[in-house]
Design a protein around this motif. Structure first.
Motif, PDB file in Angstrom:
ATOM      1  N   ARG A  43       0.830  -1.205   0.000  1.00 53.72           N
ATOM      2  CA  ARG A  43       0.000   0.000   0.000  1.00 53.72           C
ATOM      3  C   ARG A  43       0.866   1.256   0.000  1.00 53.72           C
ATOM      4  O   ARG A  43       0.555   2.248  -0.681  1.00 53.72           O
ATOM      5  N   ASN A  44       1.975   1.220   0.766  1.00 50.72           N
ATOM      6  CA  ASN A  44       2.893   2.364   0.757  1.00 50.72           C
ATOM      7  C   ASN A  44       3.514   2.573  -0.627  1.00 50.72           C
ATOM      8  O   ASN A  44       3.665   3.705  -1.095  1.00 50.72           O
ATOM      9  N   ASP A  45       3.889   1.470  -1.253  1.00 49.62           N
ATOM     10  CA  ASP A  45       4.450   1.562  -2.598  1.00 49.62           C
ATOM     11  C   ASP A  45       3.418   2.108  -3.582  1.00 49.62           C
ATOM     12  O   ASP A  45       3.733   2.933  -4.457  1.00 49.62           O
ATOM     13  N   MET A  46       2.172   1.652  -3.458  1.00 49.25           N
ATOM     14  CA  MET A  46       1.115   2.144  -4.330  1.00 49.25           C
ATOM     15  C   MET A  46       0.860   3.630  -4.120  1.00 49.25           C
ATOM     16  O   MET A  46       0.610   4.379  -5.072  1.00 49.25           O
ATOM     17  N   ALA A  47       0.955   4.073  -2.863  1.00 50.19           N
ATOM     18  CA  ALA A  47       0.782   5.497  -2.577  1.00 50.19           C
ATOM     19  C   ALA A  47       1.875   6.318  -3.262  1.00 50.19           C
ATOM     20  O   ALA A  47       1.620   7.400  -3.813  1.00 50.19           O
ATOM     21  N   ALA A  48       3.109   5.798  -3.226  1.00 43.70           N
ATOM     22  CA  ALA A  48       4.217   6.498  -3.892  1.00 43.70           C
ATOM     23  C   ALA A  48       4.018   6.516  -5.404  1.00 43.70           C
ATOM     24  O   ALA A  48       4.284   7.532  -6.062  1.00 43.70           O
ATOM     25  N   LEU A  49       3.578   5.412  -5.962  1.00 42.77           N
ATOM     26  CA  LEU A  49       3.321   5.345  -7.400  1.00 42.77           C
ATOM     27  C   LEU A  49       2.204   6.297  -7.799  1.00 42.77           C
ATOM     28  O   LEU A  49       2.269   6.959  -8.853  1.00 42.77           O
ATOM     29  N   GLU A  50       1.183   6.381  -6.955  1.00 41.99           N
ATOM     30  CA  GLU A  50       0.079   7.289  -7.258  1.00 41.99           C
ATOM     31  C   GLU A  50       0.532   8.745  -7.192  1.00 41.99           C
ATOM     32  O   GLU A  50       0.183   9.562  -8.045  1.00 41.99           O
ATOM     33  N   GLU A  51       1.331   9.071  -6.171  1.00 39.43           N
ATOM     34  CA  GLU A  51       1.834  10.440  -6.048  1.00 39.43           C
ATOM     35  C   GLU A  51       2.694  10.821  -7.247  1.00 39.43           C
ATOM     36  O   GLU A  51       2.686  11.973  -7.695  1.00 39.43           O
ATOM     37  N   ALA A  52       3.422   9.843  -7.809  1.00 38.57           N
ATOM     38  CA  ALA A  52       4.277  10.101  -8.972  1.00 38.57           C
ATOM     39  C   ALA A  52       3.496  10.108 -10.274  1.00 38.57           C
ATOM     40  O   ALA A  52       4.061  10.415 -11.330  1.00 38.57           O
ATOM     41  N   GLY A  53       2.205   9.758 -10.225  1.00 39.64           N
ATOM     42  CA  GLY A  53       1.377   9.820 -11.419  1.00 39.64           C
ATOM     43  C   GLY A  53       1.355   8.565 -12.256  1.00 39.64           C
ATOM     44  O   GLY A  53       0.865   8.581 -13.382  1.00 39.64           O
ATOM     45  N   TYR A  54       1.851   7.436 -11.705  1.00 34.40           N
ATOM     46  CA  TYR A  54       1.901   6.200 -12.480  1.00 34.40           C
ATOM     47  C   TYR A  54       0.625   5.367 -12.349  1.00 34.40           C
ATOM     48  O   TYR A  54       0.332   4.548 -13.221  1.00 34.40           O
ATOM     49  N   ILE A  55      -0.102   5.544 -11.271  1.00 32.67           N
ATOM     50  CA  ILE A  55      -1.374   4.848 -11.090  1.00 32.67           C
ATOM     51  C   ILE A  55      -2.391   5.852 -10.548  1.00 32.67           C
ATOM     52  O   ILE A  55      -2.028   6.939 -10.088  1.00 32.67           O
ATOM     53  N   ALA A  56      -3.660   5.490 -10.634  1.00 30.64           N
ATOM     54  CA  ALA A  56      -4.720   6.381 -10.167  1.00 30.64           C
ATOM     55  C   ALA A  56      -5.836   5.558  -9.556  1.00 30.64           C
ATOM     56  O   ALA A  56      -5.967   4.348  -9.812  1.00 30.64           O
ATOM     57  N   GLN A  57      -6.653   6.225  -8.741  1.00 31.50           N
ATOM     58  CA  GLN A  57      -7.804   5.584  -8.102  1.00 31.50           C
ATOM     59  C   GLN A  57      -9.065   6.036  -8.841  1.00 31.50           C
ATOM     60  O   GLN A  57      -9.459   7.194  -8.753  1.00 31.50           O
ATOM     61  N   PRO A  58      -9.698   5.143  -9.622  1.00 33.52           N
ATOM     62  CA  PRO A  58     -10.838   5.558 -10.445  1.00 33.52           C
ATOM     63  C   PRO A  58     -12.069   5.918  -9.641  1.00 33.52           C
ATOM     64  O   PRO A  58     -12.894   6.702 -10.084  1.00 33.52           O
ATOM     65  N   HIS A  59     -12.229   5.334  -8.464  1.00 32.25           N
ATOM     66  CA  HIS A  59     -13.350   5.673  -7.579  1.00 32.25           C
ATOM     67  C   HIS A  59     -12.925   5.394  -6.147  1.00 32.25           C
ATOM     68  O   HIS A  59     -11.730   5.220  -5.864  1.00 32.25           O
ATOM     69  N   THR A  60     -13.849   5.342  -5.243  1.00 31.22           N
ATOM     70  CA  THR A  60     -13.510   5.288  -3.820  1.00 31.22           C
ATOM     71  C   THR A  60     -13.041   3.922  -3.333  1.00 31.22           C
ATOM     72  O   THR A  60     -12.720   3.766  -2.162  1.00 31.22           O
ATOM     73  N   SER A  61     -13.012   2.928  -4.187  1.00 34.94           N
ATOM     74  CA  SER A  61     -12.506   1.616  -3.767  1.00 34.94           C
ATOM     75  C   SER A  61     -11.007   1.688  -3.526  1.00 34.94           C
ATOM     76  O   SER A  61     -10.342   2.663  -3.869  1.00 34.94           O
ATOM     77  N   ALA A  62     -10.475   0.642  -2.938  1.00 34.66           N
ATOM     78  CA  ALA A  62      -9.048   0.622  -2.632  1.00 34.66           C
ATOM     79  C   ALA A  62      -8.195   0.308  -3.851  1.00 34.66           C
ATOM     80  O   ALA A  62      -6.977   0.428  -3.799  1.00 34.66           O
ATOM     81  N   GLY A  63      -8.818  -0.090  -4.938  1.00 39.30           N
ATOM     82  CA  GLY A  63      -8.061  -0.503  -6.106  1.00 39.30           C
ATOM     83  C   GLY A  63      -7.492   0.661  -6.890  1.00 39.30           C
ATOM     84  O   GLY A  63      -7.972   1.792  -6.830  1.00 39.30           O
ATOM     85  N   ARG A  64      -6.430   0.365  -7.645  1.00 38.43           N
ATOM     86  CA  ARG A  64      -5.782   1.364  -8.501  1.00 38.43           C
ATOM     87  C   ARG A  64      -5.681   0.822  -9.923  1.00 38.43           C
ATOM     88  O   ARG A  64      -5.660  -0.393 -10.150  1.00 38.43           O
ATOM     89  N   ILE A  65      -5.562   1.751 -10.876  1.00 40.68           N
ATOM     90  CA  ILE A  65      -5.363   1.386 -12.280  1.00 40.68           C
ATOM     91  C   ILE A  65      -4.186   2.182 -12.818  1.00 40.68           C
ATOM     92  O   ILE A  65      -3.866   3.259 -12.307  1.00 40.68           O
ATOM     93  N   PRO A  66      -3.516   1.691 -13.837  1.00 42.33           N
ATOM     94  CA  PRO A  66      -2.384   2.438 -14.415  1.00 42.33           C
ATOM     95  C   PRO A  66      -2.873   3.687 -15.141  1.00 42.33           C
ATOM     96  O   PRO A  66      -3.963   3.725 -15.709  1.00 42.33           O
TER      97      PRO A  66
END
Length: 338
Positions: A43-66
């Motif tokens: 989850r920490n790694d995903m947060a870093a990836l999201e902050e860098a713009g590599y993944i995003a959260q399409p809605h309020t679920s915990a899942g991410r997409i590229p």
């Protein structure tokens, strides 16, 4: 992005999202992939990836997409070549080698790409501007008429009739045929005027008007075919469930219809030797902003004469699409008429 583990997390997210079409969560990643860390660390790694713009959260679920940026990093640094199986290679070669003419070759190549990728295929006919003259034939047909047959080195055949003077005999035609073919050897079709000028200067003065007339017929025939031609196959694939175009298919279909603009985009992005990938908003054509394009060149004797591409959602199987495009281009080059 230098953290190796975070790159592996991104790779896992891309692969899972392409396969499942569902946003990917940290617990699922740890269950499916040997990441060697806890869901909390992921989850920490995903947060870093999201902050860098590599993944995003399409809605309020915990899942991410590229994101497009994430797919670009995946293609450039993380994707691995996936060679086709031997049965696939044999099937491609057999299917293309059974073509009866250039139109059949191009049509088969388009259908192959569409079938292998489940996406849209765009195949350019060999460009006359990059083609050479294979043979020029002059055939007397009686009634002072001459059939001029132009055969290019990529298989195109153009035929035109020409009225000739009464005093032109077989020997004269044979000499002109030999001189014109010798002068045209190794030259592009756009350089044919140089060849005809050379022949005109070398023949007897009384035959120069005929050389000029033949040159005008050849130029006219080729000018009529100068417009670049594309074959587009597999458009119906875009309407399949899960392709991601449910709410925006019309702009993409309109982009595919704008063949001149589409060809310009493909030409700009594609190098002669490598497979090029343009992702989402990297595409300068607005209708392709939610699509990715995988493209390469093909041609005989290592000389690129046209382009071959696959267009699909940004959530495409990049390694599989790249392998399919590369393989079909390679075999298309081998069976291209020479």
């Amino acid at each position: 992005m230098s953290d190796t583990r975070r790159l592996e997390v991104l790779r896992a997210i891309v692969e899972d999202y392409v396969h499942t079409q569902e946003p990917v969560g940290s617990r699922v990643l740890t269950e499916r992939h040997q990441l060697g860390v806890s869901p909390a660390t992921v989850r920490n790694d995903m947060a870093a990836l999201e902050e860098a713009g590599y993944i995003a959260q399409p809605h309020t679920s915990a899942g991410r997409i590229p994101t497009d940026k994430g797919y670009r990093l995946f293609v450039d640094r993380l994707s691995e070549a996936r060679p086709l199986t031997q049965p696939q290679k044999r099937a491609i070669e057999k299917f293309l080698s059974e073509a009866v003419d250039l139109d059949d070759v191009i049509g088969r190549a388009g259908r192959l790409i569409a079938q292998l990728t489940g996406q849209v295929a765009v195949v350019q006919y060999p460009s006359l501007r990059r083609s050479g003259l294979r043979h020029l034939e002059l055939v007397p047909t009686g009634e002072n008429r001459l059939l001029v047959v132009v055969i290019t080195d990529n298989g195109r055949v153009e035929q035109r009739f020409l009225d000739v003077p009464d005093d032109v005999d077989e020997a004269t035609l044979g000499e002109l045929r030999a001189r014109l073919n010798a002068a045209a050897a190794g030259r592009r079709l756009t350089q044919m005027d140089v060849a005809f000028n050379e022949v005109s200067a070398a023949v007897a003065p009384e035959h120069r008007p005929l050389v000029t007339a033949i040159g005008e017929v050849v130029t006219s025939a080729l000018d009529e075919e100068q417009e670049e031609r594309l074959v587009v196959a597999g458009q119906a694939n875009l309407a399949r469930a899960g392709m991601g175009f449910d709410q925006g298919l019309s702009p993409l279909l309109e982009a595919l219809e704008e063949q001149v603009v589409l060809l310009g985009l493909l030409t700009e992005m594609t190098s002669d030797e490598n497979v090029a990938v343009s992702i989402g908003h990297e595409n300068k054509l607005a209708g392709l902003s939610r699509a990715s394009v995988v493209s390469t060149g093909y041609g005989s004797d290592g000389d690129t004469v046209a382009l071959l591409s696959s267009i699909g959602p940004t959530r495409m199987d990049y390694p599989g699409t790249i392998a399919a495009v590369r393989a079909v281009a390679r075999y298309l080059s081998r069976v291209l008429p020479t």
